[in-house]
Design a protein around this motif. Structure first.
Motif, PDB file in Angstrom:
ATOM      1  N   LEU A  22       0.933  -1.155  -0.003  1.00 19.49           N
ATOM      2  CA  LEU A  22      -0.242   0.026  -0.041  1.00 19.49           C
ATOM      3  C   LEU A  22       0.773   1.361  -0.011  1.00 19.49           C
ATOM      4  O   LEU A  22       1.706   1.487   0.833  1.00 19.49           O
ATOM      5  N   ALA A  23       0.622   2.293  -1.004  1.00 16.22           N
ATOM      6  CA  ALA A  23       1.142   3.671  -0.845  1.00 16.22           C
ATOM      7  C   ALA A  23       0.141   4.441  -0.317  1.00 16.22           C
ATOM      8  O   ALA A  23      -0.942   4.388  -0.623  1.00 16.22           O
ATOM      9  N   ILE A  24       0.564   5.321   0.689  1.00 15.03           N
ATOM     10  CA  ILE A  24      -0.222   6.179   1.272  1.00 15.03           C
ATOM     11  C   ILE A  24       0.236   7.516   1.098  1.00 15.03           C
ATOM     12  O   ILE A  24       1.314   8.081   1.216  1.00 15.03           O
ATOM     13  N   GLY A  50       1.464 -10.313  -5.054  1.00 13.75           N
ATOM     14  CA  GLY A  50       0.456  -9.872  -4.037  1.00 13.75           C
ATOM     15  C   GLY A  50      -0.309  -8.727  -4.890  1.00 13.75           C
ATOM     16  O   GLY A  50      -0.308  -8.581  -6.091  1.00 13.75           O
ATOM     17  N   LEU A  51      -0.931  -7.845  -4.146  1.00 12.37           N
ATOM     18  CA  LEU A  51      -2.019  -6.778  -4.633  1.00 12.37           C
ATOM     19  C   LEU A  51      -1.430  -5.465  -4.332  1.00 12.37           C
ATOM     20  O   LEU A  51      -0.982  -5.244  -3.118  1.00 12.37           O
ATOM     21  N   PRO A 118      -6.113  -6.830   6.957  1.00 13.24           N
ATOM     22  CA  PRO A 118      -5.104  -7.984   7.747  1.00 13.24           C
ATOM     23  C   PRO A 118      -4.059  -8.673   6.959  1.00 13.24           C
ATOM     24  O   PRO A 118      -2.935  -8.950   7.456  1.00 13.24           O
ATOM     25  N   GLN A 119      -4.171  -8.684   5.547  1.00  6.73           N
ATOM     26  CA  GLN A 119      -3.063  -9.145   4.663  1.00  6.73           C
ATOM     27  C   GLN A 119      -2.011  -8.039   4.509  1.00  6.73           C
ATOM     28  O   GLN A 119      -1.081  -8.383   3.660  1.00  6.73           O
ATOM     29  N   LEU A 120      -2.112  -6.681   5.157  1.00  3.31           N
ATOM     30  CA  LEU A 120      -1.236  -5.640   4.468  1.00  3.31           C
ATOM     31  C   LEU A 120       0.169  -6.297   4.891  1.00  3.31           C
ATOM     32  O   LEU A 120       0.472  -6.464   6.256  1.00  3.31           O
ATOM     33  N   ALA A 121       1.199  -6.245   3.860  1.00  2.00           N
ATOM     34  CA  ALA A 121       2.450  -6.604   4.099  1.00  2.00           C
ATOM     35  C   ALA A 121       3.535  -5.483   4.343  1.00  2.00           C
ATOM     36  O   ALA A 121       4.306  -5.306   5.104  1.00  2.00           O
ATOM     37  N   THR A 122       3.404  -4.625   3.295  1.00  5.07           N
ATOM     38  CA  THR A 122       4.362  -3.378   3.206  1.00  5.07           C
ATOM     39  C   THR A 122       3.587  -2.070   3.011  1.00  5.07           C
ATOM     40  O   THR A 122       2.414  -2.016   2.557  1.00  5.07           O
ATOM     41  N   VAL A 123       3.966  -0.939   3.528  1.00  8.78           N
ATOM     42  CA  VAL A 123       3.476   0.449   3.365  1.00  8.78           C
ATOM     43  C   VAL A 123       4.443   1.329   2.824  1.00  8.78           C
ATOM     44  O   VAL A 123       5.555   1.035   3.336  1.00  8.78           O
TER      45      VAL A 123
END
Length: 292
Positions: A22-24, A50-51, A118-123
């Motif tokens: 995820l990019a924030i 992944g996604l 819950p599947q968030l791996a990287t930010v």
């Protein structure tokens, strides 16, 4: 390229059980610095099968905190979404930025991320990223909170162009000055106006210079004047043109700015057509002439 899934709240996100990257950020303008953050998340997703996704916010937080003078957006919501959609992402979350959401502390925000994803791996975030109530959270806090819950956080350095950091505020200033070529360089693509052709007074036609007209009043208004442009309609051929954006002081001083485009190439475009006008070069400021 597939269109990413769109969500308006983290709590609404439903995705396949695969690692999420995820990019924030606010990502106003989706400029080259923003794209570097987003590209890093997308590359990580490809490596892990992944996604990839983006978490951004709407409206801009300044609407809540500075309602009398909010940030002037480079692109409206629809245009920003189209730019994000073009980056090959799997999902986009445009988190509704409410007063309640603004009260979330930095630590609570990280916990909220984990609970919703819950599947968030990287930010992935930019080095000047701030978050949480009163902008209390910085990248060091995000890294620490992420480590505590098993979340990897990557900080993407700011890009520099011409010896200065790339930023949305810098692009706003350039557009207001008419420095559209430099703004385009920072955006990573041409600044564009999108709208529907409307009927005008047909004065240009009587002078041998027919124009396509549409009312276009963005949040951030570029400098009034004449520009070299490229016009595209529905994926068809790109047409060369000259556009004037402003209040038309020679013909009739209008209360609201109007964008008028004279095409240099043959065209069948007419009223009701949806067009995109890509701004290439600033030619001259708007001026009041002695005669039509």
């Amino acid at each position: 390229m597939n269109t990413p899934l769109h969500f308006e709240d983290l709590a609404q996100v439903r995705l396949p059980a695969r690692p999420l990257h995820l990019a924030i950020g606010m990502f106003d303008g989706v400029h080259v610095g923003h794209r570097a953050v987003i590209a890093a998340a997308a590359a990580s997703a490809r490596l892990s099968k992944g996604l990839s996704g983006v978490l951004t916010f709407w409206p801009h937080p300044s609407v809540l905190f500075r309602p009398a003078a909010p940030a002037r957006l480079i692109f409206d919501r629809a245009a920003k979404r189209r730019r994000l959609d073009s980056l090959g992402l799997d999902f986009v979350v445009e988190q509704n930025f409410t007063a309640e959401f603004a009260r979330t502390t930095a630590a609570e925000f990280v916990q909220f991320l984990r609970r919703c994803l819950p599947q968030l791996a990287t930010v992935y975030v930019g080095e000047n990223f701030r978050f949480g109530r009163g902008r209390e959270g910085d990248v060091a806090l995000l890294v620490g909170e992420g480590r505590r819950i098993g979340l990897t956080v990557h900080i993407v350095p700011r890009l520099n162009r011409g010896g200065e950091p790339v930023s949305s505020s810098r692009i706003r200033t350039l557009l207001e000055q008419g420095s559209v070529e430099e703004a385009n360089d920072l955006l990573g693509e041409c600044y564009a106006a999108e709208g529907v052709v409307q009927a005008g007074r047909k004065l240009g036609r009587t002078l041998g210079f027919p124009t396509l007209n549409f009312a276009w009043e963005p949040d951030l208004k570029p400098r009034y004047g004449a520009y070299a442009v490229a016009v595209n309609a529905g994926g068809g051929a790109t047409l060369r043109g000259v556009a004037n954006y402003g209040l038309r002081p020679t013909v009739e001083q209008t209360a609201r700015p109007l964008l008028e485009i004279h095409l240099l190439d043959a065209s069948t475009l007419t009223y009701g057509d949806q067009i995109s006008v890509h701004w290439l070069h600033f030619l001259r400021p708007e001026a009041k002439f002695s005669s039509v």
